[in-house]
Design a protein around this motif. Structure first.
Motif: not given
Length: 370
Positions: A191-194, A197-203, A356-365
């Motif tokens: 799932q999309n980490a952005q 919740d399940s996607g962010q947790a897996f990330l 947190l925000d940096g990790w998720v944003e780097d992944w999402a890009r």
């Protein structure tokens, strides 16, 4: 909170009575005044914000909580569905001094608190809890606490992110690294980490496993091996996985509770804990700083931690109770089909703050929507 919804109509699963008699701990008047603690006088109505699946059907936990709470107290409980944007909606309102017409937020994660404190001032938006006003706060397992340094939250349930797989098509992966091997090519749904919740947790689980400097390389290997990232849990599980598009999905370790309840094929709903781990996702509740009836909010917190309410939340929300075993009595089927990992993995508040925000944003890009 962006999480699962029920796959069908769910029965109570327990024959529990209403919560035991509670008494007000505060010094307010009989109409719910706040005893001089900074809130306005209440009117006997408690407004609780929560996510959709807590309240979306008559068999969800929310309707039971409302009826039982209102029967126990001379009060009214009103549910308010979490708006689009989740916690960011309330952060933006607080930042504009726009006011918040709710008393309690039910469904906070650690990352929500981090975002509050990153975007507002430390300890903002919610009240620091006076645990002396809570009869049952000590029932919550220490390891399930959200770790808020400002003491604003109490955990009410716990979930573990795991993998669910079809043993007819793939073998159980022993590690996260296994998912990058040819054996698991084009098998995994995530799932999309952005957005989930399940996607962010897996990330975050992959960041814990491969480090801040290695998780993007790991995800590149997952992408090369055909991982498919969908927006939410519903799209990936209720949709693609249940329709047989892929034989493995990031999900929750309690999924066999659903499997048993709806008489699904257990061979298609096996739970895997790679590295014998599961990522912990505790859910908490907090009182808004401008709550209109603080005394009633404390009553609600104690009620939610009662033995009866904890059993109903676990059964209906299909998550583990927050309280120690001696304070809740679950039916044997729940205990049999709700699986716990040997090791609980998680990032605490301090580990997420500023990261947190940096990790998720780097992944999402690089990987969102693959």
């Amino acid at each position: 909170m962006r999480r699962r919804t029920f796959l069908g109509t769910v029965g109570s699963g327990s024959a529990l009575g209403l919560a035991g008699c509670l008494t007000r701990d505060g010094e307010g008047d009989e109409n719910g005044g706040n005893g001089g603690d900074g809130g306005s006088e209440g009117d006997g109505t408690l407004t609780v914000v929560t996510y959709e699946s807590m309240i979306d059907t008559e068999d969800s936990a929310g309707p039971w909580l409302k009826e039982a709470f209102e029967d126990e107290f001379d009060a009214e409980l009103e549910w308010e569905q979490l708006p689009d944007g989740g916690i960011n909606h309330y952060i933006q309102r607080a930042d504009r001094d726009a006011g918040i017409d709710a008393d309690v937020y039910l469904g906070l994660n650690v990352d929500d608190l981090v975002r509050v404190d990153d975007q507002l001032e430390d300890g903002a938006l919610f009240r620091e809890l006076d645990r002396d006003r809570l009869e049952r706060a000590d029932r919550v397992r220490d390891e399930f606490a959200l770790g808020d340094p400002h003491g604003r939250t109490l955990t009410y349930d716990m979930g573990y992110i795991s993998l669910v797989y079809d043993e007819n098509e793939v073998a159980e992966p022993a590690s996260l690294e296994d998912l990058t091997e040819p054996e698991y090519e084009n098998t995994l749904l995530a799932q999309n980490a952005q957005k989930a919740d399940s996607g962010q947790a897996f990330l975050l689980w992959t960041i814990d496993a491969f480090g801040e400097d290695g998780y993007l390389d790991y995800w590149q290997r997952l992408e090369d091996n055909g991982v498919r990232v969908l927006d939410g849990w519903t799209e990936s599980y209720s949709g693609a996985y249940m329709e047989g598009e892929r034989p493995m999905v990031v999900s929750y370790s309690t999924d066999q509770v659903y499997t048993n309840r709806f008489d699904y094929d257990f061979s298609r709903h096996q739970v895997a804990f790679p590295n014998e781990q599961g990522y912990a996702n505790p859910e908490g509740m907090a009182i808004f700083e401008d709550a209109g009836d603080v005394d009633l909010a404390y009553d609600f917190f104690d009620f939610v931690l009662s033995s009866e309410a904890q059993a109903e939340i676990a059964t209906r929300n299909v998550q583990f109770p927050a309280v120690a075993d001696e304070h809740v009595d679950l039916d044997e089927e729940f205990d049999e089909y709700a699986h716990r990992p040997s090791e609980m993995v998680s990032f605490d508040y301090d580990g997420l703050r500023g990261n947190l925000d940096g990790w998720v944003e780097d992944w999402a890009r690089e990987f969102a929507g693959q």
